[in-house]
Scaffold this active site. Sequence first.
Site, PDB file in Angstrom:
ATOM      1  N   ARG A   1       0.847  -1.192   0.000  1.00  0.00           N
ATOM      2  CA  ARG A   1       0.000   0.000   0.000  1.00  0.00           C
ATOM      3  C   ARG A   1       0.883   1.242   0.000  1.00  0.00           C
ATOM      4  O   ARG A   1       1.971   1.257   0.560  1.00  0.00           O
ATOM      5  CB  ARG A   1      -0.914   0.010   1.229  1.00  0.00           C
TER       6      ARG A   1
ATOM      7  N   TYR B   1      -0.999  -3.610  -7.092  1.00  0.00           N
ATOM      8  CA  TYR B   1      -0.828  -4.311  -5.811  1.00  0.00           C
ATOM      9  C   TYR B   1      -2.158  -4.416  -5.057  1.00  0.00           C
ATOM     10  O   TYR B   1      -2.893  -3.420  -4.937  1.00  0.00           O
ATOM     11  CB  TYR B   1       0.224  -3.618  -4.926  1.00  0.00           C
TER      12      TYR B   1
ATOM     13  N   LYS C   1      -9.543  -2.642   1.627  1.00  0.00           N
ATOM     14  CA  LYS C   1      -9.278  -1.504   2.512  1.00  0.00           C
ATOM     15  C   LYS C   1     -10.041  -0.260   2.063  1.00  0.00           C
ATOM     16  O   LYS C   1     -10.537   0.516   2.871  1.00  0.00           O
ATOM     17  CB  LYS C   1      -7.774  -1.225   2.596  1.00  0.00           C
TER      18      LYS C   1
ATOM     19  N   HIS D   1     -10.470  -2.613  11.495  1.00  0.00           N
ATOM     20  CA  HIS D   1      -9.374  -3.452  10.992  1.00  0.00           C
ATOM     21  C   HIS D   1      -9.154  -4.585  11.998  1.00  0.00           C
ATOM     22  O   HIS D   1      -8.154  -4.628  12.711  1.00  0.00           O
ATOM     23  CB  HIS D   1      -8.120  -2.577  10.855  1.00  0.00           C
TER      24      HIS D   1
ATOM     25  N   SER E   1      -1.239  -3.630  10.252  1.00  0.00           N
ATOM     26  CA  SER E   1      -0.878  -4.527   9.159  1.00  0.00           C
ATOM     27  C   SER E   1       0.383  -5.328   9.505  1.00  0.00           C
ATOM     28  O   SER E   1       1.348  -4.777  10.036  1.00  0.00           O
ATOM     29  CB  SER E   1      -0.626  -3.714   7.894  1.00  0.00           C
ATOM     30  N   ALA E   2       0.331  -6.605   9.172  1.00  0.00           N
ATOM     31  CA  ALA E   2       1.449  -7.528   9.402  1.00  0.00           C
ATOM     32  C   ALA E   2       1.865  -7.602  10.874  1.00  0.00           C
ATOM     33  O   ALA E   2       3.034  -7.718  11.211  1.00  0.00           O
ATOM     34  CB  ALA E   2       2.645  -7.196   8.510  1.00  0.00           C
ATOM     35  N   CYS E   3       0.876  -7.531  11.763  1.00  0.00           N
ATOM     36  CA  CYS E   3       1.147  -7.672  13.199  1.00  0.00           C
ATOM     37  C   CYS E   3       0.396  -8.848  13.816  1.00  0.00           C
ATOM     38  O   CYS E   3       0.240  -8.924  15.034  1.00  0.00           O
ATOM     39  CB  CYS E   3       0.813  -6.382  13.933  1.00  0.00           C
TER      40      CYS E   3
ATOM     41  N   THR F   1      -4.076 -12.500  10.949  1.00  0.00           N
ATOM     42  CA  THR F   1      -4.366 -13.778  10.291  1.00  0.00           C
ATOM     43  C   THR F   1      -3.926 -14.933  11.193  1.00  0.00           C
ATOM     44  O   THR F   1      -4.638 -15.926  11.350  1.00  0.00           O
ATOM     45  CB  THR F   1      -3.655 -13.857   8.924  1.00  0.00           C
TER      46      THR F   1
ATOM     47  N   ASP G   1      -9.189  -9.984   8.909  1.00  0.00           N
ATOM     48  CA  ASP G   1      -8.670  -8.640   8.618  1.00  0.00           C
ATOM     49  C   ASP G   1      -9.662  -7.516   8.908  1.00  0.00           C
ATOM     50  O   ASP G   1      -9.261  -6.456   9.366  1.00  0.00           O
ATOM     51  CB  ASP G   1      -8.221  -8.570   7.153  1.00  0.00           C
TER      52      ASP G   1
ATOM     53  N   ARG H   1       2.144 -12.234  -0.720  1.00  0.00           N
ATOM     54  CA  ARG H   1       0.827 -12.596  -0.168  1.00  0.00           C
ATOM     55  C   ARG H   1       0.237 -13.809  -0.874  1.00  0.00           C
ATOM     56  O   ARG H   1       0.581 -14.125  -2.007  1.00  0.00           O
ATOM     57  CB  ARG H   1      -0.139 -11.420  -0.330  1.00  0.00           C
TER      58      ARG H   1
ATOM     59  N   ARG I   1       3.074  -4.060  17.722  1.00  0.00           N
ATOM     60  CA  ARG I   1       4.461  -4.496  17.932  1.00  0.00           C
ATOM     61  C   ARG I   1       5.155  -3.474  18.798  1.00  0.00           C
ATOM     62  O   ARG I   1       5.459  -2.378  18.330  1.00  0.00           O
ATOM     63  CB  ARG I   1       5.204  -4.556  16.598  1.00  0.00           C
TER      64      ARG I   1
END
Length: 589
Positions: free
Chosen positions: A70, A199, A208, A228, A250-252, A255, A279, A373, A404
Amino acid sequence: MLTNNKNVLNWVDEMVALCKPDQVVWIDGSEAQLNALREKSLASGELEKLNEEKLPGCYLHRTIPNDVARVEARTFICSRKEEDAGPTNNWCDPKEMYAKLTPMYDGVMKGRTMYVIPYSMGPIGSPLAKVGVELTDSIYVVLNMDIMTRMGKDAFANLGDTSNDFVRGLHSKADIDPENRYIVHFPEDNTIWSINSGYGGNVLLGKKCFALRIASYQGKNEGWMAEHMLILGIENPQGEVKYITAAFPSACGKTNLAMLVPPEVYAKQGYKVWCVGDDIAWLKPGEDGRLYAINPENGFFGVAPGTNEKSNPNALHSAMRDTIFTNVVHNLDDNTVWWEGLDKNPPANAVDWLGQPWNGKESTEKGAHPNSRFTAPARNCPCISSEFNNPKGVPVSAMIFGGRRAKTAPLVYQSFNWNHGVFVGSTMASETTAAATGAVGVVRRDPMAMLPFCGYHMGDYFKHWLEMGEKLGDKAPKIFNVNWFRTDDEGHFIWPGFGDNMRVLMWILDRCDGKADAVETAIGYEPKPEDINTDGLNIDLDVIKGLLNVDASLWKEEAKGIHEFYAKFGDRLPEELNKQLAALEKRLG
Ligand code: GTP
Ligand code: SPV
Ligand code: MN
């Protein structure tokens, strides 16, 4: 044409006149049509077919190297008034933005086909679902939208002939020119324009762009919330299921948490975990006054690196068939895929995400992009919830925030009440990840994990949260904060994470049921260290104590940071949040 809806037809005509495609194809969602598109994308090289025995129905795609995440700096909220976009969004006057982008779309689809994609976010017919239409010149987008949404003619079923309640998405790859890449939202027009990217997060406009940025704005106006958040259910040995939602940036780890495998200590007692969503959650008070959640999506657009048989077998199994892989390693020996953290055997005869020959054992370069992904259908997930398609959604017992944080935030704490929970969410901070372009590992404030996704003024967003709490009263979910990412002096994660996160979720559910004690600290209620079940883990009680430690000097620094952050919002910051901050400082001494 799949609908008689005048508003849809007029708008498609208008966009066709602008983009001037050679052909217009309405996507009905039939397998025959999708197969023809798959064939076409194989012929053009947009997709590569993977090993049909090992990965049936799976394809590989590579984006161009500058188009892998993104682009927050090029994402705009074009509300009529600048103050309605707020200080955390890029804003431009909608008239100006339309004037700037219209020439870019003019004739952009000459020599190309425009695909008209009708889709539903949420189960078709659900009172919480909403319709979108995406126009695109990318087959990759069509095939991903097929996995991620309920796509095809049925999506129009509930729109009728006159309704204007659908989100208009226009996407063109154009020249994939990063200098002219724009992801633009016009919340007051129900419209999204995306250009010069291929992307996922920039071009799968149901995700999103609609389900968070436009939907958050709709939710504020209509009395619901778009967040989110993952949604999971924990079933106890008696067969009762309690639902939890969790917002991590995101990416924390959404999933991963959404599909966690219970550790032995719980599995042997008969506990099960069910995934409703990984998500995005749309949340609305139900008839009984409780908060209900649906997952508006129909698939997972998951981070590949780090996904393996141990960390997240359910995600891995979801991605074994009918899946599109983007920017991973292509193993040429058996025509399969690989990524860092899948196993310890990188293929020797392979092509990396850039399309270059890659020897995993010898190369110092990563083979898969850190934000590579998989796009996998939810129906493939071994732990998909039986409520996944329930139009009413599932009742939420607890909501979790997290990020994080190497030091400050403890493993888990509970807010004192809803308003304090809103304060906790609004002050979340986390290290940035590869999910967006820009520096990785820098701590930034990311309220409710919505910083890049809130479609209006974030001060008003906080107010909406506070108002939802008033509406829900004592039926409101309890609010918690977690941090799986505390590190030791060598930078190693202290908490085992992944499936073992269930140990923390169990304390959270016990709190909701009034079954667990808590210790009152300056920042909220914490478990007694011995109330985190470490059965089967090789962890001393002292380590848990350390993970729960609240360092007053770090938190005083934190409070200073919050003052600075809150100052951005001026008088649109709800007074209640200032009071919460003052109360925190008082408790810290
Ligand atoms: P988005 O799809 O970008 O919204 O990401 P997400 O929040 O769903 O994150 P995901 O679950 O894909 O995890 C991202 C990365 O964090 C992966 O590399 C995981 O291996 C890692 N991760 C997830 N959960 C944990 C955990 O409990 N502990 C540790 N140490 N790492 C984790
Ligand atoms: C995220 O970045 O939070 C994602 C992936 O879930 S994307 O669809 O790119 O937004
Ligand atoms: Mn996400």
